[in-house]
Motif scaffolding. Structure first.
Motif, short mmCIF file in Angstrom:
data_model
loop_
_atom_site.label_atom_id
_atom_site.label_comp_id
_atom_site.label_asym_id
_atom_site.label_seq_id
_atom_site.Cartn_x
_atom_site.Cartn_y
_atom_site.Cartn_z
N LEU A 197 4.45 14.53 2.48
CA LEU A 197 3.87 14.80 3.79
C LEU A 197 3.79 13.51 4.61
O LEU A 197 3.83 12.42 4.05
CB LEU A 197 2.46 15.37 3.64
CG LEU A 197 2.30 16.63 2.80
CD1 LEU A 197 0.83 16.92 2.56
CD2 LEU A 197 2.99 17.80 3.48
N GLU A 198 3.64 13.67 5.92
CA GLU A 198 3.36 12.50 6.76
C GLU A 198 1.98 11.98 6.42
O GLU A 198 1.08 12.75 6.10
CB GLU A 198 3.38 12.89 8.25
CG GLU A 198 4.74 12.94 8.86
CD GLU A 198 4.69 13.04 10.37
OE1 GLU A 198 3.94 12.27 11.02
OE2 GLU A 198 5.41 13.88 10.90
N HIS A 199 1.83 10.66 6.49
CA HIS A 199 0.52 10.03 6.28
C HIS A 199 0.39 8.90 7.28
O HIS A 199 1.37 8.46 7.88
CB HIS A 199 0.39 9.48 4.86
CG HIS A 199 0.34 10.52 3.81
ND1 HIS A 199 -0.67 11.46 3.71
CD2 HIS A 199 1.20 10.80 2.79
CE1 HIS A 199 -0.43 12.26 2.68
NE2 HIS A 199 0.70 11.89 2.10
N GLU A 200 -0.85 8.43 7.45
CA GLU A 200 -1.06 7.28 8.31
C GLU A 200 -2.04 6.31 7.69
O GLU A 200 -2.79 6.66 6.76
CB GLU A 200 -1.50 7.70 9.71
CG GLU A 200 -2.83 8.40 9.78
CD GLU A 200 -3.18 8.82 11.20
OE1 GLU A 200 -2.28 8.94 12.05
OE2 GLU A 200 -4.37 9.03 11.45
N PHE A 201 -2.01 5.11 8.19
CA PHE A 201 -2.86 4.01 7.75
C PHE A 201 -3.54 3.50 9.00
O PHE A 201 -2.87 3.03 9.92
CB PHE A 201 -1.97 2.93 7.12
CG PHE A 201 -2.69 1.67 6.71
CD1 PHE A 201 -2.99 1.46 5.37
CD2 PHE A 201 -3.00 0.68 7.62
CE1 PHE A 201 -3.60 0.27 4.95
CE2 PHE A 201 -3.63 -0.49 7.23
CZ PHE A 201 -3.93 -0.70 5.89
N LEU A 202 -4.86 3.65 9.07
CA LEU A 202 -5.61 3.17 10.23
C LEU A 202 -6.75 2.30 9.74
O LEU A 202 -7.61 2.77 8.98
CB LEU A 202 -6.12 4.33 11.09
CG LEU A 202 -6.51 3.95 12.49
CD1 LEU A 202 -5.30 3.47 13.30
CD2 LEU A 202 -7.16 5.09 13.22
N LEU A 203 -6.75 1.04 10.12
CA LEU A 203 -7.71 0.05 9.67
C LEU A 203 -8.82 -0.11 10.70
O LEU A 203 -8.56 -0.43 11.86
CB LEU A 203 -6.97 -1.29 9.47
CG LEU A 203 -7.78 -2.48 9.01
CD1 LEU A 203 -8.37 -2.24 7.63
CD2 LEU A 203 -6.89 -3.72 9.01
N PRO A 235 7.53 11.16 5.38
CA PRO A 235 7.82 11.06 3.95
C PRO A 235 8.96 10.07 3.70
O PRO A 235 9.93 10.02 4.46
CB PRO A 235 8.22 12.48 3.56
CG PRO A 235 7.53 13.34 4.58
CD PRO A 235 7.54 12.54 5.85
N ASN A 236 8.80 9.26 2.68
CA ASN A 236 9.76 8.20 2.32
C ASN A 236 9.87 7.12 3.38
O ASN A 236 10.80 6.32 3.34
CB ASN A 236 11.14 8.77 1.99
CG ASN A 236 11.08 9.67 0.78
OD1 ASN A 236 10.52 9.31 -0.25
ND2 ASN A 236 11.62 10.86 0.91
N VAL A 293 0.87 -1.18 0.00
CA VAL A 293 0.00 0.00 0.00
C VAL A 293 0.90 1.23 0.00
O VAL A 293 1.69 1.43 0.92
CB VAL A 293 -0.95 0.03 1.22
CG1 VAL A 293 -1.79 1.30 1.21
CG2 VAL A 293 -1.84 -1.20 1.25
N THR A 294 0.76 2.04 -1.05
CA THR A 294 1.55 3.25 -1.18
C THR A 294 0.69 4.45 -0.85
O THR A 294 -0.47 4.53 -1.26
CB THR A 294 2.10 3.39 -2.63
OG1 THR A 294 2.86 2.22 -2.92
CG2 THR A 294 2.97 4.61 -2.78
N LEU A 353 3.58 -1.00 4.00
CA LEU A 353 3.20 0.40 3.87
C LEU A 353 4.38 1.24 3.42
O LEU A 353 5.47 1.15 4.01
CB LEU A 353 2.65 0.92 5.20
CG LEU A 353 1.53 0.08 5.83
CD1 LEU A 353 1.20 0.60 7.21
CD2 LEU A 353 0.30 0.07 4.94
N ARG A 354 4.16 2.07 2.39
CA ARG A 354 5.20 2.96 1.87
C ARG A 354 4.60 4.35 1.71
O ARG A 354 3.55 4.50 1.11
CB ARG A 354 5.71 2.50 0.50
CG ARG A 354 6.25 1.10 0.44
CD ARG A 354 7.59 1.00 1.15
NE ARG A 354 8.16 -0.33 1.06
CZ ARG A 354 8.05 -1.27 1.98
NH1 ARG A 354 7.38 -1.04 3.08
NH2 ARG A 354 8.62 -2.44 1.83
N ASN A 355 5.30 5.35 2.24
CA ASN A 355 4.88 6.73 2.04
C ASN A 355 5.82 7.34 0.99
O ASN A 355 6.96 7.67 1.30
CB ASN A 355 4.93 7.52 3.34
CG ASN A 355 4.46 8.95 3.17
OD1 ASN A 355 4.20 9.41 2.07
ND2 ASN A 355 4.37 9.67 4.28
N SER A 356 5.33 7.48 -0.23
CA SER A 356 6.15 8.09 -1.28
C SER A 356 5.78 9.55 -1.48
O SER A 356 6.21 10.17 -2.44
CB SER A 356 5.99 7.32 -2.60
OG SER A 356 4.67 7.40 -3.07
N GLY A 357 5.01 10.09 -0.54
CA GLY A 357 4.60 11.49 -0.63
C GLY A 357 5.59 12.43 0.06
O GLY A 357 6.61 12.02 0.60
#
Length: 166
Positions: free
Chosen positions: A92-98, A129-130, A58-59, A86-90
């Motif tokens: 900005l900071e991001h999160e993944f919450l299921l 990021p990254n 998941v990117t 999980l990969r953040n290629s953006g």
């Protein structure tokens, strides 16, 4: 007794100064009600990293004013274990919450009040990021669930995905 009064005043001044210094270094506390008790999860349970799992990459990224997960839809069999890579290629900071959509919407409201809230749940990760991380999850319940970025403004910019468990 006259000698003790200046000492007592000095101690009181020092304690007051120390308390003021500590207060400026402590972040605003997040009330206990902001974090729900996760004795059970709506979308299943934490998986066993030692057991086999299907890998789903998941990117997270931003593009053309939108924020997104790629893929934004995953189909799973009930009882299946998934290793979300999980990969953040953006930028900005991001999160993944299921969770369920309802739970994520409720949690998103808390995130608006406490945008720097740290997550320490097995069903969620925050990535710089990254950054990269993973979640191993076993889907024990059939239904439709969601993964979302609950950082204020990110969900509204389109950062949600769906997990369909059959």
């Amino acid at each position: 007794m006259a000698k003790r009064t200046p000492i007592a005043i000095a101690v009181a001044v020092l304690l007051t100064a120390a308390a003021a210094i500590l207060a400026t270094d402590i972040a605003m506390p997040i009330p206990a009600s902001a974090h729900e008790d996760h004795g059970s999860f709506s979308a299943g349970e934490p998986g066993d990293p030692k057991k086999p799992a299907r890998v789903v990459l998941v990117t997270m990224r931003e593009s053309d004013g939108k924020m997104m997960f790629i893929p934004d839809k995953v189909e799973v069999r009930k009882g299946e274990q998934i290793r979300f890579m999980l990969r953040n290629s953006g930028l900005l900071e991001h999160e993944f919450l299921l969770a369920t959509t309802e739970e994520n919407l409720k949690h998103a409201q808390l995130m608006k009040k406490f945008p720097d809230m740290e997550h320490d749940e097995p069903n969620g990760k925050r990535l710089k990021p990254n950054g990269a991380s993973e979640i191993v999850w076993r889907f024990t319940k059939a239904g439709t669930f969601e993964y979302g970025c609950l950082i204020p403004g990110h969900r509204e910019a389109g950062m949600t995905g769906t997990v369909i468990v059959k």
